[in-house]
Design a protein around this motif. Structure first.
Motif, PDB file in Angstrom:
ATOM      1  N   ARG A  86      20.986  69.338   2.760  1.00 60.05           N
ATOM      2  CA  ARG A  86      21.969  69.871   1.810  1.00 60.05           C
ATOM      3  C   ARG A  86      23.391  69.623   2.312  1.00 60.05           C
ATOM      4  NH1 ARG A  86      23.817  70.404  -2.922  1.00 60.05           N
ATOM      5  NH2 ARG A  86      24.839  72.365  -3.419  1.00 60.05           N
ATOM      6  N   CYS A  87      23.591  69.782   3.611  1.00 61.44           N
ATOM      7  CA  CYS A  87      24.908  69.533   4.212  1.00 61.44           C
ATOM      8  C   CYS A  87      25.296  68.057   4.028  1.00 61.44           C
ATOM      9  CB  CYS A  87      24.869  69.903   5.689  1.00 61.44           C
ATOM     10  SG  CYS A  87      26.449  69.756   6.528  1.00 61.44           S
ATOM     11  N   ALA A  88      24.343  67.156   4.283  1.00 64.62           N
ATOM     12  CA  ALA A  88      24.625  65.724   4.115  1.00 64.62           C
ATOM     13  C   ALA A  88      24.954  65.425   2.649  1.00 64.62           C
ATOM     14  CB  ALA A  88      23.422  64.901   4.574  1.00 64.62           C
ATOM     15  N   GLU A  89      24.229  66.065   1.751  1.00 67.46           N
ATOM     16  CA  GLU A  89      24.476  65.879   0.320  1.00 67.46           C
ATOM     17  C   GLU A  89      25.880  66.378  -0.052  1.00 67.46           C
ATOM     18  OE1 GLU A  89      22.799  67.957  -3.745  1.00 67.46           O
ATOM     19  OE2 GLU A  89      21.356  67.540  -2.133  1.00 67.46           O
ATOM     20  N   LEU A  90      26.230  67.544   0.457  1.00 64.93           N
ATOM     21  CA  LEU A  90      27.564  68.091   0.171  1.00 64.93           C
ATOM     22  C   LEU A  90      28.663  67.225   0.778  1.00 64.93           C
ATOM     23  CD1 LEU A  90      26.877  71.910   0.642  1.00 64.93           C
ATOM     24  CD2 LEU A  90      27.336  70.704  -1.511  1.00 64.93           C
ATOM     25  N   GLN A  91      28.427  66.693   1.977  1.00 64.92           N
ATOM     26  CA  GLN A  91      29.412  65.801   2.600  1.00 64.92           C
ATOM     27  C   GLN A  91      29.585  64.542   1.756  1.00 64.92           C
ATOM     28  OE1 GLN A  91      27.802  65.315   6.558  1.00 64.92           O
ATOM     29  NE2 GLN A  91      29.182  66.852   7.418  1.00 64.92           N
ATOM     30  N   GLN A  92      28.475  64.025   1.259  1.00 68.44           N
ATOM     31  CA  GLN A  92      28.547  62.828   0.414  1.00 68.44           C
ATOM     32  C   GLN A  92      29.332  63.136  -0.878  1.00 68.44           C
ATOM     33  OE1 GLN A  92      24.707  61.337  -0.794  1.00 68.44           O
ATOM     34  NE2 GLN A  92      25.488  59.254  -1.022  1.00 68.44           N
ATOM     35  N   GLN A  93      29.039  64.305  -1.468  1.00 69.98           N
ATOM     36  CA  GLN A  93      29.777  64.697  -2.672  1.00 69.98           C
ATOM     37  C   GLN A  93      31.271  64.854  -2.366  1.00 69.98           C
ATOM     38  OE1 GLN A  93      28.007  68.284  -4.185  1.00 69.98           O
ATOM     39  NE2 GLN A  93      26.121  67.252  -4.857  1.00 69.98           N
ATOM     40  N   GLN A  94      31.580  65.454  -1.208  1.00 67.17           N
ATOM     41  CA  GLN A  94      32.987  65.634  -0.808  1.00 67.17           C
ATOM     42  C   GLN A  94      33.663  64.283  -0.620  1.00 67.17           C
ATOM     43  OE1 GLN A  94      34.688  68.403  -0.731  1.00 67.17           O
ATOM     44  NE2 GLN A  94      36.567  67.530   0.091  1.00 67.17           N
ATOM     45  N   GLN A  95      32.972  63.339   0.033  1.00 67.02           N
ATOM     46  CA  GLN A  95      33.546  62.001   0.222  1.00 67.02           C
ATOM     47  C   GLN A  95      33.778  61.325  -1.120  1.00 67.02           C
ATOM     48  OE1 GLN A  95      30.720  60.121   2.830  1.00 67.02           O
ATOM     49  NE2 GLN A  95      31.565  61.066   4.679  1.00 67.02           N
ATOM     50  N   HIS A  96      32.824  61.496  -2.030  1.00 68.67           N
ATOM     51  CA  HIS A  96      32.971  60.900  -3.357  1.00 68.67           C
ATOM     52  C   HIS A  96      34.182  61.516  -4.080  1.00 68.67           C
ATOM     53  CE1 HIS A  96      31.865  58.984  -7.089  1.00 68.67           C
ATOM     54  NE2 HIS A  96      31.908  60.156  -7.707  1.00 68.67           N
TER      55      HIS A  96
END
Length: 130
Positions: A86-96
C-alpha cells in the motif's frame, strides 16, 4: 531294636522336616524381600512415568505456544507486506501527482508567458497606434 530303630528313623524324619521347614522359611523370607524390592522398583518406575507424562504435557503446551506465536508472526508478516504494498502504491500515486503537477505548472507558466507576451504586444501596438 525295632522300636529304637523306629525312634531313630522318626527322629531323623523330624530333623529332615525341621530342615525343610527352615529352608522353606528362608526361601519365603527371600521371596518376600524380592517382592518388597519389586514393589519399591514399581513405585520408582511409576514416579518416573508420572514425571515423563508431566514433561510431555509441558512440551505439548510449549509447542502449542510456539505454533500460536508462529501464526501471529505470519499474520504480522502478511500485514507488513500489505502495508508495504500500500505504501508503494501511495508513493507511486504521489509521484504521478507530482509529475502531473509539474506538467500543469509548466503548462501554466507557458500560458502565462504567452499571455504576458500577448499583453506586451497589445500594449506596444496601442502605444504605437496612438
Amino acid at each position: 531294636e525295632d522300636g529304637a530303630a523306629a525312634m531313630d528313623q522318626h527322629s531323623g524324619i523330624e530333623e529332615e522336616l525341621q530342615r525343610m521347614r527352615q529352608d522353606a522359611e528362608h526361601q519365603l523370607a527371600a521371596l518376600q524381600a524380592q517382592e518388597q524390592q519389586l514393589d519399591s522398583r514399581e513405585q520408582e518406575l511409576l514416579a518416573l512415568h508420572q514425571e515423563a507424562l508431566a514433561k510431555h504435557k509441558a512440551l505439548e503446551a510449549k509447542q502449542a505456544e510456539l505454533e500460536a506465536r508462529e501464526l501471529q508472526y505470519k499474520a504480522s508478516q502478511r500485514k507488513h507486506e500489505t502495508l508495504a504494498a500500500r505504501c508503494a502504491e501511495l508513493q507511486q500515486q504521489q509521484q504521478h501527482r507530482e509529475a502531473s503537477l509539474a506538467q500543469r505548472t509548466l503548462e501554466l507558466s507557458r500560458a502565462d508567458a504567452e499571455l504576458h507576451s500577448e499583453l506586451l504586444r497589445s500594449e506596444r501596438a496601442r502605444f504605437f497606434h496612438t
